[in-house]
Design an enzyme around this catalytic site. Structure first.
Site, PDB file in Angstrom:
ATOM      1  CG  ASP A   1      -2.163   0.942   0.938  1.00 58.17           C
ATOM      2  OD1 ASP A   1      -2.082   1.777   0.017  1.00 58.17           O
ATOM      3  OD2 ASP A   1      -3.157   0.844   1.672  1.00 58.17           O
ATOM      4  CD1 TRP A   2       0.594   5.663  -3.550  1.00 60.35           C
ATOM      5  CD2 TRP A   2       0.163   3.473  -3.603  1.00 60.35           C
ATOM      6  NE1 TRP A   2       0.578   5.263  -4.872  1.00 60.35           N
ATOM      7  CE2 TRP A   2       0.329   3.925  -4.930  1.00 60.35           C
ATOM      8  CE3 TRP A   2      -0.078   2.106  -3.401  1.00 60.35           C
ATOM      9  CZ2 TRP A   2       0.235   3.081  -6.036  1.00 60.35           C
ATOM     10  CZ3 TRP A   2      -0.180   1.270  -4.516  1.00 60.35           C
ATOM     11  CH2 TRP A   2      -0.022   1.765  -5.794  1.00 60.35           C
TER      12      TRP A   2
END
Ligand code: BGC
Length: 790
Positions: free
Chosen positions: A261-262
């Site tokens: 995930d970012w």
């Protein structure tokens, strides 16, 4: 080199992007560079100056690009491709795209075929925009109604989440673009999501929180999986070898790439070793250098880097054909599909009769008034990374007027954020004047539609809700309207369960439209007018009170930990175990027609023990008849219960379902197969799926609380014997098929005083020996154990 030239379609281009040849030609630095993003949305290319005739790419172009970069983009219910150069939060303007209903609405369709069609449309838009991977779907379990991101998730049940998730993935990927199944795993809240440790026992993980992911991976092989931000039992998902490699790849056979995930990477080297192939977004080269250094100083095997780099190259390779031929999509057709889906996901919660007839469907627009700003200014999607810039936007008021040809009177009644602002002109307005106007309009009408819901500020990615209630001014408006008109239909718009108990006695009919996407306004009007017969079903329980929810007291945790204390009793599993009343049960949803269920039978198909996961084990049959005078669809739900098991099992669990369209009077014989896995639980000590032999109750119904028939089957089971050990109890030894009779003779043969017999059952064998009870010595115990475990 252009993307066309790299297309793996050798027949048309004469060139092949040969992953192994490219990989073999890369330096360690180049391979490490592939393992993180170039910017917010793209993978890193590998380029070499003067690389004419570059052997690494296996071709002889004059360009310098050895590995092209590909773009990944949110997702999931529409494409969010940033129009301008990426900003550092990735939240800038995005290109117009169809805003399909959000996952909460998709979940309520219980219709994999329809969800697959939505996936295909999403895939077409992704492809048409030169994007390789759509970042979704999100299939995390709705553990608490308060999760700010519940609108992005499908259900509180892993079978629904898995079935619909697989349909979405297959649909998107049928268009030659990829998906990213997220957020893996146990990301069930937004509070402290980047650090919190979800403390969950393995059985609960396997049966509830991982089961949906497992189903999607095995059925649909998403091109990528996105790991979550949080820790699971103290280990960040982004560096969790057990999760990303042992479970995901070794057990489930996942063949694609894992991306972060970012901003979820804490230790890049540990991540690579754990199976996290691609870090997103860019790290500015910092973590690439960490990877190179770890290889050089012997902490990380270069072969592990090769594995991750190969997966990135494979992602690039499989993206190239679509990038070479993006195609176009039909925005009108996609809008129509969005409308069909919004209607399909709308749940008719309640439809009581007033003056002898149910309030819905409306016969026409005559005598109808509309109250509520949300009818004019729709809330149709959630906030955060999934926010789409819609190609157009339908509101219910305009749709109702257009469909009926009646200029239905309207009063706003409230401002959406309760801020006393008129959204039309921004002028300050008085909420009580709005109420007075609404009361006047409602009082003059025969039937009044009251549109209520949650303002955007209540629910979003990034934070959780604080309560389940509608805004107080909306409830006050409803009270005022109900005081002058008893024919009230409430139409709700919200991304997750709201409390209905405080106010629903004021409305004979209640319609839950969730967040229906850009055509949500027209979709819900189709249901109100009966153009579509409602067939949405709740994919999450609506509890009476927040305090009834199983996570209450353990949500969202404290001091960096959230304890999943309710174990497997999530959602309806909990309310059923507690025999608790709910506002509306899981699986509930009314229709404008009625359905009868007959002839429920269940038949064991053979040996269940050791059956392969997908082999049919029990065949369930039922006949469903449309007993009303309108065509409609019923969602037939099959629940399984194991009343006597060694471990706590939920009263019943959804294991299969089917949505069937039936003409008035039509009957359909349905056959639904259950697999051995549908009967199994995760054995916490043996650490595998087991079927415990004995009776199972198979119930068929229209909701988890509206069971229309049931049958009992008796199946053979797996060998659940645990090795006998010094600390095994006397009771466990008595149950043992080999040494049990001998232990019985020792204990009951008079060697133990009668008044001790009750106490001795829970006593470990070693203690019995040390106390010299039952004639057991340490030496005899050693012999006993070796015979038992032979
Ligand atoms: C979200 C992801 C999303 C990513 C990229 C993250 O904050 O959790 O769901 O795909 O950002 O926008």
């Amino acid at each position: 080199m252009s993307i066309e030239e790299l297309t793996p379609d050798a027949a048309t281009t004469g060139r092949v992007f040969d992953v192994e040849r490219v990989l073999a030609g890369l330096t360690l630095e180049e391979k490490a560079s592939l393992l993180s993003g170039q910017d917010f949305w793209t993978t890193q290319p590998v380029a070499r100056d003067g690389a004419a005739g570059n052997s690494a790419a296996g071709n002889s172009t004059s360009g310098s690009e050895v590995v092209p970069s590909v773009m990944v983009t949110d997702g999931p219910h529409g494409l969010r491709k940033q129009a301008d150069s990426p900003d550092h939060l990735g939240l800038g303007n995005s290109v117009p795209a169809t805003c399909f209903p959000t996952a909460v609405t998709l979940g309520s369709t219980w219709d994999p075929a329809l969800v697959r069609r939505v996936g295909e449309a999403l895939g077409r838009e992704t492809r048409a925009n030169d994007v390789a991977v759509l970042l979704g779907p999100g299939i995390n379990i709705k553990r608490s109604p308060l999760n700010g991101r519940n609108f992005e998730y499908l259900s509180e049940d892993p079978v629904i989440a898995g079935e619909l998730g697989a349909a979405l993935v297959s649909g998107v990927q049928s268009q030659g673009v990829g998906t990213s199944l997220k957020h893996f795993a146990a990301n069930n809240q937004e509070a402290d999501r980047m650090r919190v440790s979800a403390d969950v026992d393995e059985r609960t993980l396997r049966e509830i929180y991982l089961a949906g992911f497992e189903r999607v991976v095995k059925r649909a092989q998403p091109w990528t999986v996105m790991c979550s931000y949080n820790k699971i039992n103290d280990v960040y998902a982004s560096q969790n070898h057990w999760l990303l490699t042992e479970v995901l790849r070794d057990e489930w056979g996942f063949e694609g790439l894992v991306m972060s995930d970012w901003g979820a990477v804490r230790d890049r080297v540990a991540g690579v070793a754990a199976g996290l192939d691609l870090e997103m977004p860019a790290s500015g080269g910092r973590t690439d250098a960490d990877v190179v250094a770890a290889v050089r100083d012997g902490h990380l095997d270069e072969a592990v880097v090769d594995v991750a780099a190969r997966r990135v190259l494979r992602l690039v390779a499989r993206s190239l054909p679509a990038l070479a031929a993006p195609g176009a999509y039909d925005a009108d057709a996609h809008h129509a599909l969005a409308r069909e889906t919004a209607a399909a996901g709308t749940v008719l919660l309640k439809n009581h009769s007033v003056e002898g007839a149910p309030l819905l469907p409306l016969a026409s627009g005559d005598g109808v008034a509309v109250v509520g700003e949300l009818a004019r200014t729709p809330r149709y999607q959630g906030a955060g990374s999934s926010q789409v810039n819609p190609t157009r936007l339908d509101d219910a008021l305009t749709a109702l007027r257009a469909a009926t040809g009646v200029d239905v009177p309207f009063a706003a009644g409230y401002t959406v954020d309760g801020a006393g602002q008129d959204p039309a002109n921004g002028s300050g307005i008085n909420e009580s004047a709005l109420t007075a106007e609404a009361v006047e309009v409602a009082g003059a009408a025969e039937t009044v539609l009251v549109f209520l819901g949650l303002p955007a500020s209540y629910e979003s990615e990034g934070f959780d809700r604080e309560h389940m209630d509608l805004p107080a001014e909306q409830v006050a408006l409803l009270e005022a309207v109900a005081a002058v008109n008893e024919r009230v239909v409430v139409v709700l718009a919200n991304g997750s369960a709201v409390s209905v108990a405080p106010w629903q006695h004021l409305a004979p009919a209640v319609v839950e439209s969730w967040l229906g996407g850009q055509a949500g306004g027209s979709g819900v009007v189709d249901v109100l007018l009966g153009a579509v017969n409602p067939a949405g079903r709740l994919a999450e329980t609506l509890p009476l009170r927040l305090a009834d929810n199983p996570s209450y007291g353990n949500f969202p945790g404290e001091l960096g930990h959230v304890r999943y204390g309710e174990g497997v009793l999530v959602g309806y599993r909990w309310y059923d175990a507690r025999q608790a009343e709910v506002a509306y049960p899981f699986g509930h949803g009314l229709s404008y027609t009625t359905f009868a269920y007959d002839g429920v039978t269940a038949e064991v198909l053979g040996t269940v023990a050791h059956a392969a996961d997908d082999d049919p084990a029990v065949r369930v049959r039922v006949t469903v008849t449309n007993t009303g005078d309108r065509a409609g669809a019923e969602v037939v739900q099959v629940y399984v219960g194991d009343p006597a098991a060694q471990v706590l099992r939920p009263e019943r669990e959804l294991k299969a379902f089917a949505k069937v369209d039936l003409a008035p009077g039509e009957s359909r014989h349905l056959t639904l197969d259950l697999t051995a896995r549908d009967l199994a639980y995760w054995h916490p000590v043996l650490r595998r799926w087991v079927v415990e032999g004995g009776e199972f109750v198979v119930s068929v119904g229209a909701s988890s609380r509206d069971l229309r028939g049931s049958a009992t089957v008796v199946v053979d089971g797996d060998d659940l014997r645990l090795p006998l050990a010094e600390l095994s109890t006397v009771a466990e030894a008595l149950d043992h098929p080999v040494v049990g009779p001998r232990v019985h003779a020792m204990v009951h043969g008079g060697a133990v005083a009668d008044d001790m017999l009750g106490m001795i059952g829970d006593m470990p064998l070693a203690v019995v020996a040390d106390f010299g009870l039952a004639g057991l010595t340490r030496a005899a115990l050693t012999t006993l154990l070796s015979e038992a475990n032979a």
